[in-house]
Each structure stands twice: as structure tokens, then as C-alpha cells.
Design an enzyme around this catalytic site. Structure first.
Site, short mmCIF file in Angstrom:
data_model
loop_
_atom_site.label_atom_id
_atom_site.label_comp_id
_atom_site.label_asym_id
_atom_site.label_seq_id
_atom_site.Cartn_x
_atom_site.Cartn_y
_atom_site.Cartn_z
N THR A 13 0.81 -1.21 0.00
CA THR A 13 0.00 0.00 0.00
C THR A 13 0.85 1.26 0.00
O THR A 13 1.86 1.35 0.69
CB THR A 13 -0.92 0.01 1.23
OG1 THR A 13 -1.77 -1.14 1.19
CG2 THR A 13 -1.78 1.27 1.27
N GLY A 49 -24.33 -1.63 28.21
CA GLY A 49 -24.82 -0.28 28.49
C GLY A 49 -23.68 0.68 28.78
O GLY A 49 -22.66 0.70 28.08
N GLU A 103 -6.18 -5.53 4.35
CA GLU A 103 -6.16 -6.73 3.50
C GLU A 103 -7.28 -6.68 2.46
O GLU A 103 -7.80 -7.71 2.03
CB GLU A 103 -6.29 -8.00 4.33
CG GLU A 103 -5.15 -8.26 5.29
CD GLU A 103 -3.85 -8.52 4.57
OE1 GLU A 103 -3.72 -9.53 3.89
OE2 GLU A 103 -2.96 -7.68 4.70
N THR A 127 -10.55 -3.75 1.50
CA THR A 127 -11.77 -3.30 2.16
C THR A 127 -12.94 -4.25 1.87
O THR A 127 -12.88 -5.06 0.93
CB THR A 127 -12.15 -1.90 1.68
OG1 THR A 127 -12.47 -1.96 0.28
CG2 THR A 127 -11.01 -0.91 1.91
#
Length: 393
Positions: free
Chosen positions: A126, A342, A366, A368
Site C-alpha cells: 500500500t 450499556g 487486507e 476493504t
């Protein structure tokens, strides 16, 4: 004992990893998240116990126990700490280039060291301007006196700064698109290579994610993985086999969140009874468990396919489906776990908020979820199903 797809030997090894995760890693998980420090003690634990070896064949020092068990190990560790599970997944990711495209000499030099955990690995594809579009990468590699000189940068690289070996993709022919990409092994001490920065992240905080810079970085010609121009094909083959590692991480997160929410719902009382007995909470728990088990089915199916040696082209869709479903289930299940707890689910004293933050990245890296859907649809269009419609008016 519930029905289990694993063999007796596989269950024994799973129990070993599960025990290590519960007793040694779980007590460290919150601290790893809070400190944002890479957990070298967990790496040492994996080394001592031979856990890295689960991802490698016996001839290079691994256990040779196959893909399914390696995915199970990532799942078990990720139930308590997604950062620690990622260490295992990325060791596989960073080693796959050698396994799939390395020469005998390259494999002999590196795989035993990776199997023992002596060296950590990383995968550098990337770039800032080329995430899902690899052909747009700008990192280049040119020949010079028996070496390659790399110039450019990589972004969002897991294990940046801790890996000793990086599988790096660069263009040896900048005008050839995908066909101009080649792959290289770059050692962390290569001249001209540095880690420029580390990112601060929402989740998986103990894992290093950084930018790599190559400024006249020189590597031997023998460090190239396969012939020039075959890097893109290798990158895609790697991702087909590495995406299930992210799916296993996501599955572990989902199961860990489900288990914690279940125990909380058993003990937390409102209106005179445990909240698990209230229909709306019970329905949430039932959906969480069902979706997690469905995701496990796709993931384990991929592991069984890989271990059975099915053709690589059949792994592509199975890999993408496992990653897609496990990632989406992790995000959905952890969100529901926070809801069940909660106000307590929103504070760091309880782990489900960490599970929720960690889950999000499994929908991004890896490939989207959008890319996974494109891959699945593309593979579907290659299939012939006309016979199913025979006789239908």
C-alpha cells in the site's frame, strides 16, 4: 462436548494456544492497548512455545499442521487480544511471498528464521495514493551494477519498525501498469531504507503501523522474488491466502465479545432477574452467537480447502467471502456487546469497547469490504450456472 470440525490432534493444539491466550496474554491486553507499545513479551512467548511454527512446514522448522490450525490459532489469541493475534497473522502475510514465489536459496535463508520467530516479517504494498489500486503505485526499482535501487514510500504497513524482513512491491517498468510491478525482499538494515513515522490508531494500538521510505535503497538482485513483472500476480496470490488471517482475527474478536457479553448478561440483574432472561437481550445474544458461528463456517471451510490443496483459483472467492463475513460480523457483534453492557460497555474498565475499536480495522485492511464484494461478484461471473435454470420458463 459440542460437535467440532477439528481432529483430536488439532483440538489439543488449539487447547495449548487457548490456554496461553487466557493465562498469559489476556492479563496484558488492556495494558498493551493503553500503552500503544509493541508487545515484545508476547513475541517472546510465541517464540518459546513454537507458535510461529504453526504457519510453516516441517522442513523449515514448523509444525506442518496446515492452514486451518494456523487460522484457529489467530482466532484463539484474538479472542483476548487482537493486537497479539495480528502478530501471528502478519508473520504469515510477510512470509507468503517467500512461500509462493521465493527461490530455494531465498526460502532456505529466511523461512527457518521466520518459523522460529527470530525474525518478524512485514508486507509492503500500500501507498498513500494506491490502496486498492496497486497499478497507481509510485515506488520504483531500477537496476544498477547487479543491484536494484528502490525509491518511493509505502503507507499503513503493519510491523513497521519491528520487522526484520519486508516484502516490498515496486515498479520495474513504470509504464506497464500491473505488468510492471516486481517484488523484493528488503532487510530492515538495507541502506537507504527507513521507517519515517508510526501512526496513532483507533484500535490494535499495540501493533505498529507506519510509513516506509526508500531513498536510493540498494538491495541485491538476488533479493527479487520471481521474474520482473510478476509482482502483481504474486501480491494477489498472497492476499488470497492472507485475508483469512484477518478473518480469523475478526472472528476471534467477535467470539470474545460474545462470550464477555454473555457472562455479563448472566450476572447483571434488572427488574429482579438477569438481563439475559429479558427477551430483547436474549435475542441479541442469539443473533451474535449465530452470526459468529456462520462466519466460522466460512473461515474453516477456507482452511480445509487450502489444506486439501484445491486449485488456487478456487481459493479467491472463498477467501474473500470469509474475510467479508467475519469482518462485518465482528463489527456488528462488538457493537451489540457494548449495547448489552450499556454504560459499562462504553468505559475502558470493560474490554468490549476495545473489541469494538479493534473490530473496525478488519473491515479495512487486507482489502476493504467493498473490494471483497467486487472480488466475489467477479468470481461469480466466471461461473457457469445455466444448468440450474434448465427447464425454467
Amino acid at each position: 462436548m459440542p460437535w467440532d470440525v477439528l481432529s483430536e490432534e488439532q483440538r489439543e493444539l488449539r487447547e495449548l494456544v487457548r490456554t496461553l491466550a487466557r493465562e498469559r496474554i489476556a492479563p496484558r491486553a488492556a495494558e498493551i492497548d493503553a500503552s500503544h507499545e509493541f508487545p515484545w513479551d508476547v513475541v517472546e512467548l510465541f517464540r518459546d512455545q513454537g507458535i510461529f511454527g504453526l504457519f510453516f512446514d516441517e522442513e523449515v522448522g514448523g509444525t506442518g499442521t496446515g492452514t486451518l490450525l494456523s487460522l484457529v490459532s489467530i482466532e484463539e489469541v484474538s479472542k483476548v487480544c487482537a493486537t497479539s493475534g495480528l502478530i501471528l497473522a502478519v508473520q504469515e502475510l510477510g512470509s507468503l511471498g517467500l512461500k509462493l514465489g521465493g527461490s530455494d536459496e531465498q526460502r532456505a535463508a529466511w523461512l527457518p528464521r521466520l518459523a522460529s520467530g527470530e525474525v518478524l516479517a512485514a508486507y509492503a504494498l500500500t501507498e498513500a495514493g494506491s490502496g486498492s489500486d496497486s497499478a497507481a503505485m509510485r515506488t520504483v526499482a531500477r537496476r544498477d551494477n547487479g543491484e536494484y535501487v528502490l525509491d518511493g514510500s509505502k503507507r499503513f504497513i503493519t510491523n513497521a519498525g519491528v520487522a526484520g524482513l519486508y516484502t516490498v512491491f515496486a515498479k520495474t517498468d513504470p509504464d506497464a501498469g500491473h505488468a510492471g510491478i516486481s517484488a523484493f525482499l528488503v532487510e530492515s538494515d538495507a541502506p537507504g531504507f527507513e521507517v519515517a513515522r508510526l501512526e496513532e490508531k483507533m484500535g490494535i494500538a499495540g501493533s505498529t503501523t507506519g510509513e516506509l521510505v526508500f531513498d536510493g535503497c540498494r538491495v541485491p538482485e538476488a533479493s527479487r522474488l520471481g521474474p520482473e513483472g510478476t509482482g502483481f500476480r504474486l501480491a494477489m496470490r498472497i492476499l488470497d491466502r492472507s485475508r483469512p488471517g484477518v478473518a480469523a482475527q475478526a472472528l476471534g474478536i467477535a467470539q470474545g465479545a460474545t462470550d464477555y457479553a454473555l457472562e455479563y448478561a448472566r450476572t447483571r440483574e434488572t427488574m429482579g432477574k438477569p438481563i439475559a432472561q429479558h427477551q430483547l437481550i436474549a435475542a441479541k445474544l442469539a443473533d451474535m452467537e449465530t452470526k459468529t458461528e456462520a462466519a466460522r463456517g466460512l473461515l474453516y471451510r477456507f482452511g480445509q480447502m487450502a489444506d486439501a490443496g484445491v486449485p488456487e483459483e478456487e481459493l479467491t472467492k472463498a477467501s474473500a467471502m470469509a474475510k467479508l463475513l467475519c469482518g462485518d460480523v465482528a463489527m456488528e457483534v462488538t457493537t451489540e456487546a457494548v449495547q448489552i453492557l450499556g454504560g459499562y460497555g462504553y468505559v475502558k474498565e470493560y474490554p468490549v469497547e476495545r473489541f469494538m475499536r479493534d473490530a473496525k480495522i478488519t473491515q479495512i485492511y487486507e482489502g476493504t469490504q467493498e473490494v471483497q464484494r467486487l472480488v466475489i461478484a467477479r468470481e461469480m461471473l466466471k461461473e457457469s450456472r445455466a444448468f440450474l435454470l434448465a427447464g425454467v420458463a
